[in-house]
Design a protein around this motif. Structure first.
Motif, mmCIF file in Angstrom:
data_model
loop_
_atom_site.group_PDB
_atom_site.id
_atom_site.type_symbol
_atom_site.label_atom_id
_atom_site.label_comp_id
_atom_site.label_asym_id
_atom_site.label_seq_id
_atom_site.Cartn_x
_atom_site.Cartn_y
_atom_site.Cartn_z
ATOM 1 N N MET A 1 -2.155 -13.674 -33.107
ATOM 2 C CA MET A 1 -1.397 -12.759 -33.961
ATOM 3 C C MET A 1 -0.113 -12.303 -33.282
ATOM 4 O O MET A 1 0.907 -12.111 -33.939
ATOM 5 N N THR A 2 -0.162 -12.128 -31.965
ATOM 6 C CA THR A 2 1.036 -11.660 -31.268
ATOM 7 C C THR A 2 2.202 -12.619 -31.482
ATOM 8 O O THR A 2 3.305 -12.206 -31.842
ATOM 9 N N GLU A 3 1.949 -13.897 -31.284
ATOM 10 C CA GLU A 3 2.994 -14.901 -31.469
ATOM 11 C C GLU A 3 3.480 -14.913 -32.919
ATOM 12 O O GLU A 3 4.682 -15.015 -33.198
ATOM 13 N N LYS A 4 2.527 -14.812 -33.841
ATOM 14 C CA LYS A 4 2.865 -14.835 -35.267
ATOM 15 C C LYS A 4 3.714 -13.622 -35.650
ATOM 16 O O LYS A 4 4.707 -13.743 -36.373
ATOM 17 N N ALA A 5 3.330 -12.442 -35.136
ATOM 18 C CA ALA A 5 4.063 -11.213 -35.458
ATOM 19 C C ALA A 5 5.480 -11.268 -34.885
ATOM 20 O O ALA A 5 6.448 -10.890 -35.557
ATOM 21 N N LEU A 6 5.617 -11.747 -33.652
ATOM 22 C CA LEU A 6 6.943 -11.831 -33.047
ATOM 23 C C LEU A 6 7.817 -12.844 -33.794
ATOM 24 O O LEU A 6 9.010 -12.603 -34.012
ATOM 25 N N ALA A 7 7.227 -13.954 -34.202
ATOM 26 C CA ALA A 7 7.986 -14.959 -34.961
ATOM 27 C C ALA A 7 8.460 -14.375 -36.293
ATOM 28 O O ALA A 7 9.602 -14.613 -36.722
ATOM 29 N N THR A 8 7.611 -13.590 -36.944
ATOM 30 C CA THR A 8 7.987 -12.954 -38.210
ATOM 31 C C THR A 8 9.141 -11.981 -38.002
ATOM 32 O O THR A 8 10.089 -11.938 -38.799
ATOM 33 N N LYS B 1 7.980 -2.875 -31.023
ATOM 34 C CA LYS B 1 7.294 -1.650 -30.576
ATOM 35 C C LYS B 1 6.237 -1.181 -31.571
ATOM 36 O O LYS B 1 5.271 -0.516 -31.170
ATOM 37 N N THR B 2 6.439 -1.458 -32.847
ATOM 38 C CA THR B 2 5.557 -0.888 -33.875
ATOM 39 C C THR B 2 4.755 -1.923 -34.654
ATOM 40 O O THR B 2 3.851 -1.554 -35.411
ATOM 41 N N ARG B 3 5.081 -3.223 -34.488
ATOM 42 C CA ARG B 3 4.440 -4.245 -35.314
ATOM 43 C C ARG B 3 3.755 -5.353 -34.522
ATOM 44 O O ARG B 3 2.964 -6.110 -35.104
ATOM 45 N N ALA B 4 4.093 -5.513 -33.257
ATOM 46 C CA ALA B 4 3.482 -6.603 -32.477
ATOM 47 C C ALA B 4 2.240 -6.057 -31.766
ATOM 48 O O ALA B 4 2.286 -4.989 -31.159
ATOM 49 N N PRO B 5 1.109 -6.801 -31.857
ATOM 50 C CA PRO B 5 -0.153 -6.255 -31.357
ATOM 51 C C PRO B 5 -0.309 -6.327 -29.833
ATOM 52 O O PRO B 5 -0.997 -7.181 -29.289
ATOM 53 N N PHE B 6 0.359 -5.367 -29.181
ATOM 54 C CA PHE B 6 0.200 -5.141 -27.737
ATOM 55 C C PHE B 6 -0.322 -3.725 -27.553
ATOM 56 O O PHE B 6 0.037 -2.818 -28.311
ATOM 57 N N TRP B 7 -1.122 -3.531 -26.507
ATOM 58 C CA TRP B 7 -1.597 -2.180 -26.176
ATOM 59 C C TRP B 7 -1.506 -1.982 -24.672
ATOM 60 O O TRP B 7 -1.976 -2.819 -23.895
ATOM 61 N N LYS B 8 -0.940 -0.820 -24.283
ATOM 62 C CA LYS B 8 -0.787 -0.501 -22.861
ATOM 63 C C LYS B 8 -1.894 0.450 -22.412
ATOM 64 O O LYS B 8 -2.128 1.481 -23.036
ATOM 65 N N ARG B 9 -2.545 0.087 -21.321
ATOM 66 C CA ARG B 9 -3.495 0.993 -20.682
ATOM 67 C C ARG B 9 -2.988 1.306 -19.285
ATOM 68 O O ARG B 9 -2.744 0.390 -18.499
ATOM 69 N N GLU B 10 -2.825 2.586 -19.005
ATOM 70 C CA GLU B 10 -2.283 2.995 -17.714
ATOM 71 C C GLU B 10 -3.386 3.490 -16.797
ATOM 72 O O GLU B 10 -4.335 4.150 -17.244
ATOM 73 N N SER B 11 -3.235 3.168 -15.526
ATOM 74 C CA SER B 11 -4.088 3.754 -14.494
ATOM 75 C C SER B 11 -3.276 4.882 -13.873
ATOM 76 O O SER B 11 -2.294 4.640 -13.168
ATOM 77 N N THR B 12 -3.639 6.128 -14.179
ATOM 78 C CA THR B 12 -2.843 7.276 -13.751
ATOM 79 C C THR B 12 -3.617 8.129 -12.756
ATOM 80 O O THR B 12 -4.789 7.870 -12.471
#
Lengths: 176, 82
Positions: free
Chosen positions: A71-78, A132-143
């Motif tokens: 999906m990530t590749e597809k969303a970025l291509a769109t 930032k709002t449509r491509a399926p990435f998620w950030k997890r931080e080690s804080t």
């Protein structure tokens, strides 16, 4: 993983490269490759995003980027295809890293080439705002306070919605 | 109706699973109806979620999006890349 598309209306140019990878990239080499041999290009605008060491007041030791393969590749291509409908883009490049990253690491490179600068500035910003709002990435931080999934930001949603006006009508990128 | 379900990020952690294949009872035809069915059938973390996002066959979807036999349906929190 590298995904390549082509806008049929332009020749030469019209090439789109989308890359998801864990390793770093050579910015200079990537930008040179984007413009190489095409004398119709008058402008290249790029955006580089980095891991910061402070997030919402907490110090960040490491960040892990999860994504939805396929999906990530597809969303970025769109998103890039939509940008190509709004502006006269020659070539476009999106490189996004996934997996573990440290502060100061590069996360993302978006670059757009056009005949003139205004189109390139707008198209690059549009692609980033939608990424930032449509491509399926998620950030997890080690804080310093433990592991933390980064929440969505209202400013990112507002930035994306600026483009969603009458002059930028789009059926493919409707906000849900 | 057979569906492949995918979960990402914090929702995946809360549910303790990344994916599952399920056989749905009849009468469920939208993403929203599927979400509500899952929330009351053992996937409690879905019920607790505000701002859930959806994709059907790797395209962003809404609660009104129709689902069909064989679809890949993903549930995830708002995206935060870039």
């Amino acid at each position: 993983m590298v995904t390549k598309l082509h806008f049929s209306r332009q020749s030469p140019g019209g090439d789109v490269k989308i890359v998801l990878q864990t390793e770093d990239f050579d910015v200079g080499a990537e930008l040179d490759a984007l413009t190489d041999g095409d004398a119709s290009i008058g402008a290249l605008v790029s955006f580089l995003g980095f891991v910061r060491d402070l997030s919402d007041g907490q110090s960040v030791a490491e960040m892990t980027l999860e994504h939805y393969p396929g999906m990530t590749e597809k969303a970025l291509a769109t998103i890039v295809t939509e940008a190509s409908k709004r502006w006269n883009i020659d070539d476009a490049l999106v490189i996004h890293r996934v997996g573990p990253l440290k502060p100061c690491d590069r996360i993302v490179l978006v670059a757009v080439t056009c005949e003139h600068r205004h189109q390139a500035f707008a198209a690059c910003e549009f692609i980033m705002d939608y990424l930032k709002t449509r491509a399926p990435f998620w950030k997890r931080e080690s804080t310093s306070n433990g592991l933390r999934w980064v929440p969505e930001r209202a400013t990112d949603i507002a930035a994306m919605q600026r483009w969603d006006s009458a002059q930028c009508s789009s059926s493919e990128l409707t906000t849900y | 109706m057979s569906l492949r379900l995918l979960y990402f990020a914090s929702l995946k952690e809360n549910l303790g699973t990344a994916e599952e294949n399920i056989e749905m009872p009849g009468g469920i035809s939208t993403v929203g109806a599927l979400r509500d069915w899952l929330a009351t059938n053992g996937r409690n973390a879905i019920a607790a979620r505000r701002n859930l996002r959806y994709a059907v066959n790797q395209d962003m979807a809404s609660p009104d999006t129709t689902i069909r036999d064989g679809d890949e349906i993903a549930f995830f929190p708002p995206v935060t890349g870039g």
